[in-house]
Enzyme design. Structure first.
Site, PDB file in Angstrom:
ATOM      1  N   ASP A 260       0.956  -1.099   0.154  1.00 15.90           N
ATOM      2  CA  ASP A 260      -0.017  -0.025   0.047  1.00 15.90           C
ATOM      3  C   ASP A 260       0.839   1.188  -0.156  1.00 15.90           C
ATOM      4  OD1 ASP A 260      -1.965   2.009   0.360  1.00 15.90           O
ATOM      5  OD2 ASP A 260      -3.339   0.738   1.599  1.00 15.90           O
TER       6      ASP A 260
ATOM      7  N   ASP B 215      -2.641   2.230  -6.280  1.00 12.82           N
ATOM      8  CA  ASP B 215      -1.319   2.386  -5.167  1.00 12.82           C
ATOM      9  C   ASP B 215      -1.531   1.194  -4.293  1.00 12.82           C
ATOM     10  OD1 ASP B 215      -3.745   2.761  -3.972  1.00 12.82           O
ATOM     11  OD2 ASP B 215      -2.820   3.935  -2.312  1.00 12.82           O
ATOM     12  N   GLU B 216      -2.181   0.026  -4.682  1.00 11.82           N
ATOM     13  CA  GLU B 216      -2.429  -1.012  -3.727  1.00 11.82           C
ATOM     14  C   GLU B 216      -2.349  -2.251  -4.652  1.00 11.82           C
ATOM     15  OE1 GLU B 216      -5.376  -2.354  -0.104  1.00 11.82           O
ATOM     16  OE2 GLU B 216      -5.562  -0.268  -1.114  1.00 11.82           O
TER      17      GLU B 216
END
Length: 581
Positions: free
Chosen positions: A11, A105-106
């Site tokens: 993350d 983003d993950e």
DNA sequence: TCTGGGGTCCTCTAGCTC
DNA sequence: TCTGGAGCTAGAGGACCC
């Protein structure tokens, strides 16, 4: 569940805000808020400096401004974020072919499937190396969670934030989860959390003690079974590399509620066309057309219609959306409209006709479709968007802090330079042109595009600026900590003038203006603390003064009305107190 | 205070067929 | 012939996630 912590969850920390800070040195260490800047915008991401002040994702932007009046407010630049995200995902794929992106983003990574890790030690090594690689390639930080299941890996990465690594040793899961709040578990949001709390369940341990039957009774079959399994730390979901989309939709929230039925109809047509553009872009067609209407009172209605077969025909989808609209009462006004298509399929035989039709650009209505009356005429002058990368023939690379009243304010700095200087130009200055974002690092794997060498601005921003006002002023003593605006109560002007932002954010109407400048008073002033007339050319996002969908909003007009000046300006984040070059 | 955009998944209800 | 239940699908809405 496997015996080794070989599922990794990555993350990135405050991703959008961190990218902005990395690309704009003057914003580093400052409160940065990225999101829709219109009156109905919400926060997409807040930097950790802004979080300290209470700003968090999904918060209404107006509330964020009250909490952090001196933060820099920026519109999202999804193209740039996507580019950075691709670099990060490429690093993940070096670890394993089984990478499951959850968002920009993950992502989950199955380290075991890639042969990268097989036990605790090798998993930890992989995590440490990954974090170092991400920092080297992007200059950003990410938090890593390692565990034997996806759920636990995600919880671990949350615990690791910011900029850390947490590994949950197999066998310790239940003891670790037990005291945690139920909201820790994925899938337990505010509503479920409240529901459980009313039933006297607030921790994971209490959830497990309640028993499966009770949870099913409380929450329904699917949710009850799933939650009980999670409470026992059981999660067998595999990491899935490819997931097919199930629906495609577009929606717009309008700055001002739409009352005119005719206009509602035109907006629905426009959204239908945009949706078709997306659909075709993905090579898909769909069977079920969904119309979404959010009314003035925030109540949301959906209406759907299932066709006999999948289609990507704009005429068919437009007509279906129009039929659905007929069944909706829009008196009182609507704040949001959306059109979606689900029941997706690849092209079918009956769609061959549709395929032969010209492909629609994603954002443009097909020819012959009447343009909604809200479309604004193009202003005669060039438009500069706050946050936009630019290049000046003399000063090199920089970014737009704001524009208005025929002027544009640019801060000249690059990701590798120290905080740069601010200069103001006429908007049609021929020496100024838009530029691509520079790489965030000078990593050899991602060489700079060659616009402005790192650090060049530091020495190449001379005081003798023939075309620009020289904004350099003696620094003088700082008035105080970052929290306060510069002396002189810096203000900005002309927020409305720097319009045209926000399209890329998908917030077609919530067109905000980023760090804003543009009033005459900003000319020749750096907006630095200590400047005698620091008028806050930096950091401000337009104070919610978005360019509205409604012509009556004065879209595209630079405002010189003092009464229309935003309440806040920028100081801390925007550079009023940033270090001077 | 005043709530984005783009998704996924689940539940409930109603209508239809057998 | 009528009725009720099961199973399926569509439609609507809610919750959640990033």
């Amino acid at each position: 569940m496997r015996n080794a912590p070989t599922i990794l969850h990555l993350d990135m920390d405050a991703f959008f805000a961190s990218v902005e800070q990395a690309s704009k040195p003057s914003l580093r260490g400052k409160a940065v808020v990225v999101g829709g800047l219109g009156p109905r915008g919400v926060v997409a991401t807040a930097s950790y400096e802004a979080r300290v002040l209470g700003v968090h994702s999904a918060m209404p932007m107006a509330q964020a401004r009250r909490l952090a009046p001196n933060a820099a407010y920026l519109v999202p630049r999804f193209m740039l974020y996507r580019t950075i995200s691709e670099q990060v995902m490429a690093l993940l794929r070096e670890l394993s072919p089984l990478v499951e992106p959850l968002s920009l983003d993950e992502a989950f990574v199955d380290l075991e499937a890639g042969g990268t890790a097989w036990d605790e030690e090798s998993a930890r090594r992989a995590g440490v190396k990954l974090r170092a690689d991400i920092r080297a390639v992007t200059g950003l930080t990410g938090s890593v969670g390692l565990a034997a299941s996806k759920m636990l890996a995600k919880i671990a990465s949350e615990q690791a934030k910011p900029d850390g690594l947490t590994l949950i040793e197999p066998g310790t899961e239940r003891a670790m989860l037990g005291p945690m709040t139920v909201r820790t578990l994925p899938g337990v949001g505010p509503a479920t959390g409240d529901h459980l709390r009313r039933a006297g369940i607030s921790t994971v341990e209490e959830l497990a003690e309640a028993g499966e039957d009770e949870l099913v009774r409380l929450l329904g079959k699917a949710h009850g079974h799933a939650l009980y399994a999670m409470a026992l730390a059981r999660d067998e979901r595999p990491v899935v590399a490819e997931r097919e989309a199930k629906s495609v939709s577009v929606e717009d929230t309008y700055d001002v509620d739409i009352h005119d039925r005719l206009r509602v109809g035109l907006e629905v047509q426009r959204l239908a066309d945009r949706c078709v553009g997306r659909l075709r872009g993905a090579g898909l067609s769909g069977r079920t057309i969904v119309l979404k209407v959010r009314r003035y009172d925030f109540s949301t209605l959906t209406r759907s219609e299932t066709l006999r077969g999948p289609t990507d025909d704009p005429v068919v989808i437009r007509e279906a959306a129009a039929r659905l609209l007929e069944s909706v009462d829009t008196t009182g006004g609507v704040r949001l409209l959306g059109v979606g298509v689900s029941g997706l399929a690849d092209y079918t035989q009956e769609d061959l006709f549709a395929q032969a039709m010209p492909v629609l650009p994603a954002e443009e209505p097909e020819k012959g479709v009447p343009e909604p009356v809200v479309e604004r005429p193009e202003p005669a002058e060039r438009q500069w968007r706050a946050g936009q990368d630019v290049r000046h023939t003399e000063y090199g690379h920089g970014w737009v802090q704001g524009s208005g009243l025929g002027r544009v304010t640019v801060r000249f700095e690059t990701p590798q330079s120290p905080p740069g200087r601010v200069r103001t130009f006429l908007v049609d200055d021929p020496a100024l042109e838009s530029a691509d974002p520079l790489p965030l690092t000078a990593d050899p794997r991602h060489p700079p595009a060659g616009l402005a060498p790192p650090g060049s601005d530091r020495h190449e921003a001379p005081h003798q600026a023939p075309a620009a006002s020289d904004d350099a002023r003696p620094a003088g003593p700082r008035p105080g900590p970052d929290a306060g605006p510069p002396a002189g109560g810096g203000r900005e002007a002309g927020a409305d003038g720097a319009s045209g932002i926000g399209r890329e954010a998908g917030v077609g109407r919530s067109v905000g203006v980023g760090c804003e400048a543009g009033a005459d008073r900003s000319v020749g002033v750096e907006g630095e603390a200590g400047a005698d007339r620091s008028v806050g050319v930096e950091g401000e996002a337009g104070g919610g003064r978005s360019v509205g969908a409604e012509p009556a909003e004065g879209a595209g007009q630079a405002s010189s009305d003092p009464a229309s000046l935003p309440k806040s300006w920028s100081g801390a984040a925007g550079g009023g107190v940033t270090s001077r070059p």
